[in-house]
Motif scaffolding. Sequence first.
Motif: not given
Length: 279
Positions: A11-14, A84-86, A89-92
């Motif tokens: 996951v990447i933020t804007a 649960d998923d993220l 996995n990189g979510i901010s």
Amino acid sequence: MNSALLSNGKVITAREYNAEIHGNRLYCIDNSCKVPVIHVPESENTTTYFKTTGKNDSKHAAGCGFSKPLTFVESIKKVGEYQDDLLDNGISETLVRLNLNKIDPDYERRLVEKDENEKKKTDPNKIKVKQESDTPASIGSLKSVVKLMTSYEPDILSGIIVNIKGKKIPISSIIIDQEKAHNLLWNDRLIPNIGYFVYGEVENILRREKVIYINFKAVNKVLFSLVLFDKYFRHFTYSDMDLIGKNILAWGFLRKNTYQDKNTTEMSIKADAYIGILP
């Protein structure tokens, strides 16, 4: 959308996104969707974000958390899926402090005394600086919980970790429906020494001389009630008509009870502020 999936599944933020580093293959974070999205740079009037183009295959699926505005219940369910998923996995992530002392009638006297002492020590000439943030730094009421869950997109909410008495807990783990609350309690899987936010529909209210029972409509035969003892009656002004048939959010500590040989779940409340009516 504040977040997107890269081609490697991260996951990447804007704000973090850089096409030269991360490439141009970007996707919706929702497992039921995952359609291509594009990055929109920051401008004078808007912050940077991701969006679908609305063309060809770049349209959110019907069940996606970004396809339409979400209700409170829809929002918390989507946030639960994304956390649960993220979360790993990189979510901010954003740490939000939870402190509901101010809604507790037993805490009011101590709070007033503390405030009076602090006012005496405050320098009136001191400059106050308001810090802006994407989400609140703290939660102090049920109204603020409802507002939070209905004011932000689910990817931003999915990064919220709540700080409760030093414990760091994903927000979707403490805002739950009555069935999950019941199962956690009776399977001894509650997080120790914390209150929970539980939502459901009020079916009826029983007012006795020493206690009031606010009974939720049964879900899959799960019986759930809010309990208010006479000591706190003066802090409770809701009429039956204010609550019956309404979807509400309540906060408190869960406890086991057995009624007519059935396992039931109860939550003690003390005042109006322990209940929030959902929009």
